[in-house]
Structure formats: structure tokens, C-alpha cells
Design a protein around this motif. Structure first.
Motif, PDB file in Angstrom:
ATOM      1  N   THR A 128      -9.618  -4.095   4.574  1.00  0.00           N
ATOM      2  CA  THR A 128     -10.241  -2.858   5.006  1.00  0.00           C
ATOM      3  C   THR A 128     -11.191  -3.066   6.177  1.00  0.00           C
ATOM      4  O   THR A 128     -11.799  -4.136   6.316  1.00  0.00           O
ATOM      5  CB  THR A 128     -10.992  -2.188   3.844  1.00  0.00           C
ATOM      6  OG1 THR A 128     -11.683  -1.028   4.313  1.00  0.00           O
ATOM      7  CG2 THR A 128     -11.998  -3.139   3.205  1.00  0.00           C
ATOM      8  N   THR A 186      -2.411  -7.928  -2.422  1.00  0.00           N
ATOM      9  CA  THR A 186      -3.430  -7.321  -1.574  1.00  0.00           C
ATOM     10  C   THR A 186      -3.011  -5.897  -1.239  1.00  0.00           C
ATOM     11  O   THR A 186      -1.840  -5.645  -0.963  1.00  0.00           O
ATOM     12  CB  THR A 186      -3.586  -8.111  -0.255  1.00  0.00           C
ATOM     13  OG1 THR A 186      -4.000  -9.448  -0.539  1.00  0.00           O
ATOM     14  CG2 THR A 186      -4.609  -7.458   0.667  1.00  0.00           C
ATOM     15  N   CYS A 187      -3.957  -4.966  -1.261  1.00  0.00           N
ATOM     16  CA  CYS A 187      -3.706  -3.626  -0.730  1.00  0.00           C
ATOM     17  C   CYS A 187      -4.107  -3.631   0.738  1.00  0.00           C
ATOM     18  O   CYS A 187      -5.226  -4.028   1.080  1.00  0.00           O
ATOM     19  CB  CYS A 187      -4.515  -2.580  -1.499  1.00  0.00           C
ATOM     20  SG  CYS A 187      -4.314  -0.894  -0.859  1.00  0.00           S
ATOM     21  N   VAL A 243      -8.300  -6.271  -1.187  1.00  0.00           N
ATOM     22  CA  VAL A 243      -8.045  -5.112  -0.333  1.00  0.00           C
ATOM     23  C   VAL A 243      -8.494  -5.442   1.088  1.00  0.00           C
ATOM     24  O   VAL A 243      -9.601  -5.929   1.312  1.00  0.00           O
ATOM     25  CB  VAL A 243      -8.755  -3.844  -0.866  1.00  0.00           C
ATOM     26  CG1 VAL A 243     -10.246  -4.059  -1.037  1.00  0.00           C
ATOM     27  CG2 VAL A 243      -8.483  -2.657   0.052  1.00  0.00           C
ATOM     28  N   LEU A 276      -7.921   0.574  -7.592  1.00  0.00           N
ATOM     29  CA  LEU A 276      -7.242  -0.690  -7.308  1.00  0.00           C
ATOM     30  C   LEU A 276      -7.623  -1.753  -8.330  1.00  0.00           C
ATOM     31  O   LEU A 276      -6.786  -2.550  -8.761  1.00  0.00           O
ATOM     32  CB  LEU A 276      -7.573  -1.170  -5.892  1.00  0.00           C
ATOM     33  CG  LEU A 276      -6.983  -0.350  -4.746  1.00  0.00           C
ATOM     34  CD1 LEU A 276      -7.488  -0.875  -3.397  1.00  0.00           C
ATOM     35  CD2 LEU A 276      -5.455  -0.366  -4.776  1.00  0.00           C
ATOM     36  N   LEU A 321     -11.335   2.179  -4.607  1.00  0.00           N
ATOM     37  CA  LEU A 321     -11.582   0.785  -4.959  1.00  0.00           C
ATOM     38  C   LEU A 321     -11.517   0.605  -6.470  1.00  0.00           C
ATOM     39  O   LEU A 321     -10.923  -0.369  -6.970  1.00  0.00           O
ATOM     40  CB  LEU A 321     -12.943   0.338  -4.428  1.00  0.00           C
ATOM     41  CG  LEU A 321     -13.231  -1.155  -4.555  1.00  0.00           C
ATOM     42  CD1 LEU A 321     -12.348  -1.964  -3.612  1.00  0.00           C
ATOM     43  CD2 LEU A 321     -14.701  -1.457  -4.266  1.00  0.00           C
ATOM     44  N   PHE A 354      -5.630   1.737   2.489  1.00  0.00           N
ATOM     45  CA  PHE A 354      -6.904   2.017   1.815  1.00  0.00           C
ATOM     46  C   PHE A 354      -7.857   2.763   2.731  1.00  0.00           C
ATOM     47  O   PHE A 354      -8.603   3.652   2.281  1.00  0.00           O
ATOM     48  CB  PHE A 354      -7.526   0.699   1.351  1.00  0.00           C
ATOM     49  CG  PHE A 354      -8.898   0.828   0.753  1.00  0.00           C
ATOM     50  CD1 PHE A 354      -9.061   1.136  -0.592  1.00  0.00           C
ATOM     51  CD2 PHE A 354     -10.033   0.630   1.527  1.00  0.00           C
ATOM     52  CE1 PHE A 354     -10.336   1.253  -1.152  1.00  0.00           C
ATOM     53  CE2 PHE A 354     -11.308   0.741   0.985  1.00  0.00           C
ATOM     54  CZ  PHE A 354     -11.455   1.063  -0.365  1.00  0.00           C
ATOM     55  N   GLY A 366       0.844  -1.188   0.000  1.00  0.00           N
ATOM     56  CA  GLY A 366       0.000   0.000   0.000  1.00  0.00           C
ATOM     57  C   GLY A 366       0.877   1.235   0.000  1.00  0.00           C
ATOM     58  O   GLY A 366       1.796   1.334   0.807  1.00  0.00           O
TER      59      GLY A 366
END
Length: 290
Positions: free
Chosen positions: A188, A160-161, A186, A178, A175, A165, A134
Motif C-alpha cells: 500500500t 499479499t494483497c 498488504v 484482510l 485492513l 487495497f 487483490g
């Protein structure tokens, strides 16, 4: 003390890993599917080799391997990654590695970004399933160029982020960005202090994602709220950290009274580690949710 950052010390394009002498059996070898067909996945955040093994034995589908969990996680050492890959290679538990060069914000210098790309390349050679990255700009928006470079370096690994985020003000726009960047998932909390508090945003993001990117709900996820969180949001992948940990006392006959760090001053005789029983309880709750 935080584990050292990865550096390109692996040579020859591959690392020979010793064959594990045994395999760990799981009572549930396949993740159960939701009515829509999406498989439920439990990801355990772990900070060392033995915690990774505990998570696997408890039934975690995946681990996110980090160092310095007390600071939100940083990149683990090469040796730690190699040993975790070796220990879990005959299990169904996948390994993803956090790529974060330091604690603090997610705005990185050119040198820090280059270090991250080297770390990703080493992870690829070591045979992990994916990496967790990230990068933000100073205005709190995603750094498209940096993330694209990390994704390109990582392929064919999954990307994966992480919860950078959650810092973004416009999460719906982030989103979509991404998705365009080719990020696979992601992590979150819906921009809140816990996934349960952010459940309304998680539900909105899950609907927006529409299968193009996977949402992993994290922060405050536990056995007590997993069922309700899945039912409220439609998210089928959960990330758990402190809720599946227990305090472990040192086996040393004498405990050190010399402080080794500010955060653990006076507590060098104990540490937090993943507890397979807590992982198993959360996995059971997640996989049995109707």
C-alpha cells in the motif's frame, strides 16, 4: 506485448527444476533488525528473468515477479516463473508472483477468478514463496469470497494483497477484513500516489496492524526517501519498482522501426530493466536505517 497468462500446463503435481550451477554471494546474508526486532525487507518489482537476477545480486530480500509493468503488472508466464525460481533457488531472495489476469480494474468475472485460481495452483507447484492478489467489488470494497478462495488455493504459500487495497475508501476496515481472511501482507501507498504522500495513513495502518499483518510500503520508494519513510511510519518492508530500473539498449545490430505496441512506438530498441546498483543503494539505505 504482455506475457500470456498462466494456465494449468504443469502436470504430475511438480516441476523438476535443474540445479543451479552456482550460488550468488551476498555481503549481508542476514537482514538487519529494527530495535523492535522486526526485520527490514526490500522487495523489488521485476518484469523478467534477468531483472530478477539483477535484483538478487543487488541484495533484494524478495522480488515480486510481474509481466507488463507498464500497465501496472499482470501475471507472468509459466516459463518465466520457472526460470526465476531456478535462478534464485540457492540465494536468500524470495519470489512472489503477481496474480492479475489483465490490466484495468480489480473487479473480475467468474471466469477470470477461475483463471486466477489456476495461476495460483501453478505457482504453488513451481515452488514460489508467495502470490500477490487483490479482488474488489464494484462498490470498491474487498471481495471477501474471491479473496478467501484465492487464499485457500494458495496455502501454504504466503499471500499479499496488492494495491487494490488503496482503492478501498475505508482502509482501516479493509485492513481488518484482510486479517480475518488470513492474508499475510498488504502492499500500500496509504491510498496516495506515493508512499511518502501517504505516510500519515501508513503510520496509522502500521499501528492498527499490530503485528497481525505486514504492511509493505510501495509507490515512489527510492534511495532518497527510504530512511525517512521507515522513520515516519514504522513500516519495515519497502517495495520498489521504477526507482531501481535503468534503460537498457538493444544489443541487436539494427533496431526495428516497426511498432510492436502503442506504448513503445518508436522505442523498440530499448527497454526498462532492474539495475543491481540501484537495488544495492536502496538496500544499503534501508538496512542501515537506525
Amino acid at each position: 506485448m504482455a506475457a500470456p497468462l498462466l494456465r494449468s500446463v504443469v502436470t504430475g503435481g511438480a516441476v523438476a527444476l535443474a540445479t543451479c550451477a552456482c550460488t550468488w554471494a551476498h555481503t549481508d546474508q542476514q537482514r538487519r533488525a529494527t530495535p523492535s526486532g522486526a526485520r527490514r525487507v526490500l522487495e523489488a518489482c521485476v518484469g523478467d528473468v534477468e531483472s530478477a537476477v539483477e535484483a538478487m545480486r543487488g541484495g533484494a530480500d524478495r522480488v515480486e515477479l510481474c509481466a507488463d509493468l507498464g500497465a501496472g503488472g499482470t501475471t507472468p508466464s509459466v516459463g518465466t516463473i520457472a526460470q526465476v525460481v531456478q535462478a534464485l533457488q540457492h540465494s536468500r531472495t524470495k519470489v512472489r508472483v503477481l496474480i492479475r489476469p489483465r490490466p484495468g480494474d480489480f473487479v473480475y468475472t467468474t471466469r477470470e477468478l477461475e483463471a486466477m485460481k489456476e495461476d495460483v495452483a501453478v505457482c504453488k507447484r513451481l515452488g514460489v514463496d508467495g502470490v500477490v492478489v487483490g479482488v474488489l467489488r464494484s462498490d470498491g470494497t474487498l471481495d471477501h469470497r474471491a479473496i478467501r478462495e484465492l487464499v485457500e488455493t494458495a496455502r501454504p504459500l504466503r499471500v499479499t494483497c496488492h494495491r487494490a487495497f488503496d482503492v478501498c475508501l475505508d482502509k482501516e476496515s479493509a485492513l481488518e477484513q484482510l486479517v480475518d481472511l488470513g492474508v499475510d501482507a498488504v502492499l500500500t501507498s496509504g491510498g496516495k500516489t506515493s508512499a511518502w504522500a501517504g505516510r500519515d495513513m501508513l503510520e496509522k495502518l502500521q499501528e492498527q496492524a499490530a503485528g497481525r499483518i505486514t504492511l509493505i510500503a510501495g509507490a515512489g520508494v527510492s534511495e532518497t526517501n527510504a530512511r525517512a519513510l521507515v522513520e515516519a511510519t514504522g513500516v519495515t518492508e519497502l517495495h520498489a519498482g521504477s526507482s531501481v530500473q535503468s534503460e537498457v539498449l538493444s544489443s541487436a545490430r539494427t533496431s526495428s522501426r516497426i511498432a510492436m505496441g502503442v506504448s513503445d512506438r518508436g522505442r523498440e530498441d530499448r527497454r526498462m530493466a532492474t539495475d543491481r546498483r540501484k537495488v544495492a543503494a536502496l538496500a544499503e539505505e534501508l538496512h542501515n536505517t537506525i
